[in-house]
Design a protein around this motif. Sequence first.
Motif, short mmCIF file in Angstrom:
data_model
loop_
_atom_site.label_atom_id
_atom_site.label_comp_id
_atom_site.label_asym_id
_atom_site.label_seq_id
_atom_site.Cartn_x
_atom_site.Cartn_y
_atom_site.Cartn_z
N ASP A 76 1.96 -40.73 30.60
CA ASP A 76 0.68 -40.11 30.95
C ASP A 76 -0.44 -41.03 30.46
OD1 ASP A 76 -0.90 -37.67 31.84
OD2 ASP A 76 -1.58 -37.91 29.77
N ASN A 78 -3.67 -40.86 30.73
CA ASN A 78 -4.80 -40.20 30.08
C ASN A 78 -4.50 -39.97 28.60
OD1 ASN A 78 -7.40 -38.89 30.03
ND2 ASN A 78 -6.29 -36.95 29.96
N SER A 79 -3.30 -39.49 28.30
CA SER A 79 -2.90 -39.29 26.90
C SER A 79 -2.86 -40.61 26.15
CB SER A 79 -1.52 -38.63 26.83
OG SER A 79 -1.55 -37.32 27.34
N SER A 81 -4.58 -43.33 26.76
CA SER A 81 -5.95 -43.78 26.54
C SER A 81 -6.60 -43.01 25.39
CB SER A 81 -6.77 -43.60 27.82
OG SER A 81 -8.10 -43.98 27.61
#
Length: 128
Positions: A76, A78-79, A81
């Motif tokens: 993931d 987003n996680s 980042s």
Amino acid sequence: MLLVTNNKKFIEIENELLAKGMEVEFLEKDYIGVLQHARDLIHSGYELLTHPLYGSVKPNETIYRTMVLKPGSQLDFNSLSLIEDAIQTAEKFKKNKLTPNWTERVKDDFRVIDYDLMSKTISRIIND
């Protein structure tokens, strides 16, 4: 779901969390070590359900960090980042001013703050 923490207050309610489907992983690591462990989990497919820099206590002020993640099937981004930014922020704060060598009483205050913030969040996650 998985609760990753270095706050021993969560050990006291581990059975209650297990009954609600949340595993507790207690780490003997510092603040940044918990973030790095979460990053490793994210690389193996986990996704963050809580922000790694929640609350108003600066990373160089407290030594406790708790996060909730859920297993996933792929990386993931987003996680990843969020956790990478959190690690960089914590390292920056630590460089500017080291975490004081708190007394046990102050450490307990920080444990309570972390526990209280995350307990409310955990309740929302479990009940959604």
